[in-house]
Scaffold this motif. Structure first.
Motif, PDB file in Angstrom:
ATOM      1  N   ILE A 158     -57.639 -56.188   1.895  1.00 43.69           N
ATOM      2  CA  ILE A 158     -57.815 -56.908   3.167  1.00 43.69           C
ATOM      3  C   ILE A 158     -58.013 -55.906   4.300  1.00 43.69           C
ATOM      4  O   ILE A 158     -57.233 -54.960   4.448  1.00 43.69           O
ATOM      5  N   ALA A 213     -59.086 -61.122   9.803  1.00 39.87           N
ATOM      6  CA  ALA A 213     -58.933 -60.333   8.586  1.00 39.87           C
ATOM      7  C   ALA A 213     -59.897 -60.827   7.515  1.00 39.87           C
ATOM      8  O   ALA A 213     -60.176 -62.025   7.423  1.00 39.87           O
ATOM      9  N   VAL A 214     -60.410 -59.867   6.730  1.00 37.69           N
ATOM     10  CA  VAL A 214     -61.355 -60.225   5.664  1.00 37.69           C
ATOM     11  C   VAL A 214     -60.757 -59.843   4.318  1.00 37.69           C
ATOM     12  O   VAL A 214     -60.210 -58.750   4.148  1.00 37.69           O
ATOM     13  N   ASP A 215     -60.873 -60.766   3.388  1.00 39.73           N
ATOM     14  CA  ASP A 215     -60.396 -60.548   2.014  1.00 39.73           C
ATOM     15  C   ASP A 215     -61.580 -60.111   1.163  1.00 39.73           C
ATOM     16  O   ASP A 215     -62.469 -60.895   0.878  1.00 39.73           O
ATOM     17  N   HIS A 216     -61.590 -58.825   0.771  1.00 38.90           N
ATOM     18  CA  HIS A 216     -62.709 -58.298  -0.009  1.00 38.90           C
ATOM     19  C   HIS A 216     -62.520 -58.470  -1.511  1.00 38.90           C
ATOM     20  O   HIS A 216     -63.284 -57.933  -2.294  1.00 38.90           O
TER      21      HIS A 216
END
Lengths: 695, 695
Positions: free
Chosen positions: A213, A221-224
């Motif tokens: 993240i 926030a980005v969940d990769h």
């Protein structure tokens, strides 16, 4: 130094040997052994010789704690003399020989499956994750200690709440640009890492799979998705958990108790940014995420694809275990006598009973098939991992092949070991005779490294995709040409799926030729036709799902889940049969080839007999033809019975591998002694008269 | 004092419970539990409560030595408070209640199968041999100490060289009139007694089976066949073997390691004449042999027949183990979630997957069938052993019934425990969740107390005998009348074999009625027809053996061994189905009866589906009708899925019996926690955005 003991089994039949009675065709055991050694005969033999060394043998009766210590000690030996770095880069002392590594690895089954799986954890999973998912920086930093076993490591992927569904794991790794660290965290109990070898006791680090993240400045926030991180877990001196790390021992298991499986959790544990294994995804100092694979889905499957070697090796280990089990049961069945009705003095050798043959010989045929299929899988694996044929398509083919064969062989091994154990009666239940222990250790093979049912469903989905790809918008002529083109340049083991399609072109009316059940072409037609028809029918049935809402689509899919899994099974059996058929070409001795062809026929017809209902219901075989399947199997059993011992002897085991007193010749000695006693008593005239003759 | 823990499973469905979704019909769990308790509800419940006491529970991780000591201690407790004398004569503190004894005995599975089998060795075999094979003098001398456990004893029948073929044992007991003693002797290694519980460590005496040999003055020695002798084997103080006696420990086994199985041999060991257990054969002081049964063959089978209670009890214990396994797997399958395709947030409960239902629910149906069949077997056993219906015919029927059901249920239990273990994934492999341990302990049930394959062959031979008896020289009318007469006065459970024949009279054209697969009559016709046709065909095929020499006759028989065993299996399935069908009458709650009828249908149709090839090949079902078998099974699975939890809850276990953390509700807590975490995250707006939506 290896210790081997001489084999008490007589390889060359002596006069009076039942193997000589039936016909003059005989198995050239040495030649067949060589064929069975496959693509890496020297490596396999060397590893097998090493495994004859009692330092590596499982010792019955150790406490789990003692067993774990023994296995760790064995790993230390192998780190030095076991050639366990073979698959790794040359600059770390390896040879980048992936297939060779696995061929050696599979031989560890013969010493102790706990040893094997712990080796798999250390070098096949922990070190391999660093290697395959990391880049040079990771390699330089982490690989030497992983390879030397200075750092025993856990492969922390599975969670208590998620096994085969890795995409859904809950552990997070949130990047903190302020300190340039990842914060590894376990948000709830179900996200504890679980069932990890080396986590219970010996591991000082782990490759932890977590959702990466990042928080772009000012953004959400980005969940990769799932990535792997190198995380120290224990102090190497005190062996206490490091701050923020916790866990517990998984305790006793149904088998493999030489491995310290355990659970791990992380409470805001910080690791440097560079502990991300960053081959398929990286985070810059400022928190910017980058990846060579733009699609998160494809990236995920690419990362997971590097783990296929686990499945490949379990397929091989399962074959090894089945071979050991059958060698024990068939050797014993050829010496043990029980009941007499044909003769007042001589009891019948177990393997002369038709039911004993029915129980064991089809399993022997399936073991041969699984072994040949495994060698093809191993070759496909090496083709991809060596880079000789590393394309997205060849990787996908490899993954599908492994997903098809691993369930088939692991279930087969459990079934074989159980039947072998029962065929040896009470003696089979004694730990000293290996069968129950091997079965207990192999049990988990059916659900770890991908649950068998889940894997078969993946295979089924792939069959559906291939089906729709191949046939969409094409007429029959174009399909035939396309298939022919694809097939012509593809090595057999590389494209089992496409090969299956090939024979569509030359399928006539199977009913006409079904009488020729021993014909290769007939067996192929029947097996191929079943897979194709099942897949086509399921594709047809699933069509409404394409336009349905997700819930309805899931319900439609679920309604056909069982059929899809059955189709995948049928596909796996076809692959095994094709590998067996191709292997016959490598058998140059005519007698051996004849006998092995009967074994292949027995395998093919057993598969057809098991699914005879399908062939009848779908009009592929008439009732009359179907009946001949069973009668031809009966004939094959009678033909193969005299060669059963040679066929297991060709597996090439010594007593140091079998280590089962009932397969040591001890039973023959007991039988001979008992029969000599009664013979002498009869000769002396002292034998008591049975009461019924006295009256 | 018993300790029980409250059950976390909610028996009454709450709103939203999937059990309420499908239809309004529901299981009355309390009522069904009562039905399942069978003929001895109070005794079963009392024993089950006792087995909830942790003093009797298996403790994971004990060494084999500690486990053996613990089990011996448990036997001492049971000798005092366990009602283990119930089947013995009143003058020794018993009640001569044979069925009641077994009903209690079967509940011991829930504490520890090692405990159960060691109890079986002491009271069910050692003491029972003294009781059933001895007379008053033997009873007075040996029974009190056997019953009190003052003398732990081995049942020394099996030899290393002879398991199921007791008639061929080699140990001799030669009468010496000079001293009025029997000389017990082991002539060769294969005649060592083997696999005997209590022989490895704790036993101080044994009932030794040996060929009784007398030497009439001036004549040749006579072998009177197998008899049992009471033989002291160890000094009760030093626990050293007595002079002339030797042996060794069998060591570790695949399970049941709380029992000290071992080997014994005898070197001219002398015991008094009166140590012969002399109910069926005696030797006078002068060496004159006498027996109430003149035929040595019939005498042998009469003696062995007293051992049928072992097979009866294993049938019951196997049912218990299967019930435990399914309760664990279905409870977990109702809580555990994995993968989601229908919904972006909610993963699917395992038991909602069609394949999960396909794997578990037919096993649940078979477990119900096996349970009802067992209760009928238990009643038949009590009828014979109480003397209420003790005739040669009823004994033979009982033995055949036990020989049919014990293989069916013990194989079923192993299969069920394995599927249950796999259905629970890695958690199922942990010892704490019971499945692997139960399976390991039950494994030997398939080969001890009569090898399953050998038993099925006995059943097959009996079916052939009945067939030839019934039809020899009779025309069809007479057959029908004979059958009707026999059936009218025979209780259902007493004559499963004859009942099978009865329905011949009303079998019309099965194809006509096959569409009505849910009809009881249709299922019965299909199941009965298969047994009868198979038996008739084998009888026909064996006809040439009647006039052949022994070797040829044996060869002809061997060629049909597999079919004969298949026929015996089919017979066992029919018996189970009939017991299930009869049991439906005992279910008074309409909703419960409806659901249980679906379970019965699922069992019947699963058996038919498994043998669909036979029905097709023999023209009993058309292809079209056959296809409806599978689709009707699919419909039944959907209907039963909402009731799966109730159907295992009705087995009536508390956590103290299950003792499996995954069936404790812990998984539901974990799932709820994880889902609450994600729900809160979504609600807060803090949830990281998946990369694919971000791009």
């Amino acid at each position: 130094m290896t210790t081997t003991t001489p084999r008490p089994l007589v390889d060359a039949p002596q006069a009076g040997d039942p193997r000589l009675d039936a016909d003059v065709t005989n198995v050239d055991i040495a030649h067949l052994s060589q064929v069975l050694l496959g693509h890496y005969p020297e490596l396999r033999l060397a590893a097998r010789n090493l495994m004859a060394d009692e330092r590596f043998h499982q010792v019955d009766g150790l406490s789990p704690a003692e067993h774990r210590e023994r296995v760790l000690g064995q790993l230390r030996l192998l780190a030095v003399e076991g050639d366990v770095h073979r698959s790794f880069p040359t600059r770390f002392g390896g040879l980048e020989d992936h297939g060779g590594f696995l061929s050696r690895y599979e031989e560890l089954t013969h010493a102790d499956p706990s040893l094997q799986i712990k080796v798999g954890v250390q070098w096949g999973l922990f070190a391999s994750a660093i290697y395959h998912l990391g880049t040079e920086g990771n390699h330089d930093e982490f690989l030497p200690d992983a390879l030397s076993l200075a750092v025993p490591g856990a492969f922390a992927m599975t969670e208590t709440g998620h096994g085969s569904d890795v995409a859904a794991i809950g552990t997070t790794a949130t990047y903190d640009p302020a300190t340039q660290e990842f914060v590894i965290h376990t948000p709830f109990r179900a996200a504890w890492k679980d069932y990890l070898g080396n986590a219970g006791l010996h591991g000082t680090a782990a490759t932890v799979f977590a959702r990466l993240i990042t928080s772009p400045p000012g953004g959400r926030a980005v969940d990769h998705g799932v990535h792997a991180f190198y995380v120290p877990i224990r102090d190497a001196v005190t062996m206490e958990f490091l701050p923020g790390v916790g866990g517990e021992d998984d305790g006793l298991k149904g088998g493999l108790n030489g491995i310290d499986n355990g659970r791990l959790w992380f409470d805001q544990v910080r690791v440097p940014r560079t502990n991300l294994l960053n081959r398929y995804g990286d985070v810059a100092e400022d928190g910017t995420y980058s990846s060579p694979i733009p699609s998160p889905g494809r990236r995920f499957f690419t990362m997971l694809g590097t783990l296929v070697q686990g499945r490949v090796s379990l397929d091989g280990a399962a074959v090894s275990a089945a071979r050991v089990g059958l060698t024990i049961a068939i050797t014993y069945g050829n010496q043990r006598r029980q009941f007499s009705s044909a003769s007042p003095t001589d009891e019948v050798v177990l393997l002369d009973y038709a039911e004993h043959q029915r129980r064991l010989l089809p399993l022997l045929a399936e073991t041969y098939a699984a072994g040949f299929a495994h060698e093809d899988l191993l070759a496909a694996f090496d083709d991809v991992f060596s880079g000789r044929n590393d394309t997205p398509d060849s990787r996908a083919d490899l993954e599908t092949l492994a997903a098809a064969l691993k369930p088939a062989s692991t279930w087969h091994a459990l079934n074989t070991l159980q039947v072998a154990r029962e065929a040896c009666g009470g003696a089979g239940y004694l730990t000293e005779n290996r069968l129950t222990g091997l079965r207990a250790d192999l049990d988990v093979f059916t659900t770890f490294e991908g649950d068998n049912t889940v894997l078969l469903q993946l295979v089924g989905k792939r069959l559906l995709t291939d089906y729709s790809k191949t046939f969409k918008g094409l007429d029959a002529t174009k399909v035939a040409r396309l298939v022919a083109e694809r097939a012509s340049d593809a090595a057999r083991y590389r494209t089992p799926l496409h090969r299956a399609i090939q024979t569509i072109a030359d399928v006539g009316d199977p009913r006409r030729s079904a009488g020729q059940l021993r014909e290769t072409a007939t067996q192929r037609e029947l097996l191929v036709d079943r897979v194709e028809t099942m897949v086509a029918e399921i594709a047809q049935a699933l069509r409404p799902a394409q336009k349905a809402d997700p819930a309805t689509a899931a319900a439609i899919f679920n309604a056909h889940q069982h059929e899809l899994i059955e189709a995948a099974r049928a596909h796996a059996e076809l692959v095994q049969w094709e590998s067996f058929t191709a292997a016959l070409e490598r058998v140059t001795d005519p007698g051996t080839r004849q006998i092995l062809t009967w074994v292949r026929d027995l395998f093919g017809l057993t598969v057809i007999e098991r699914n005879l209902t399908w062939y009848l219901l779908n009009g592929r075989l008439s009732a009359g033809r179907a009946r001949t399947v069973t009668s031809y199997i009966d004939r094959l059993l009678a033909r193969l019975r005299p060669h059963a011992q040679s066929l297991v002897d060709a597996f090439g085991y010594e007593q140091a591998h079998l280590r089962a007193p009932i397969a040591s010749g001890a039973e023959q000695v007991r039988q001979d002694e008992a029969r000599a006693y009664y013979r002498a008593q009869r000769a002396s005239g002292d034998a008591p008269v049975p009461e019924k003759y006295k009256r």
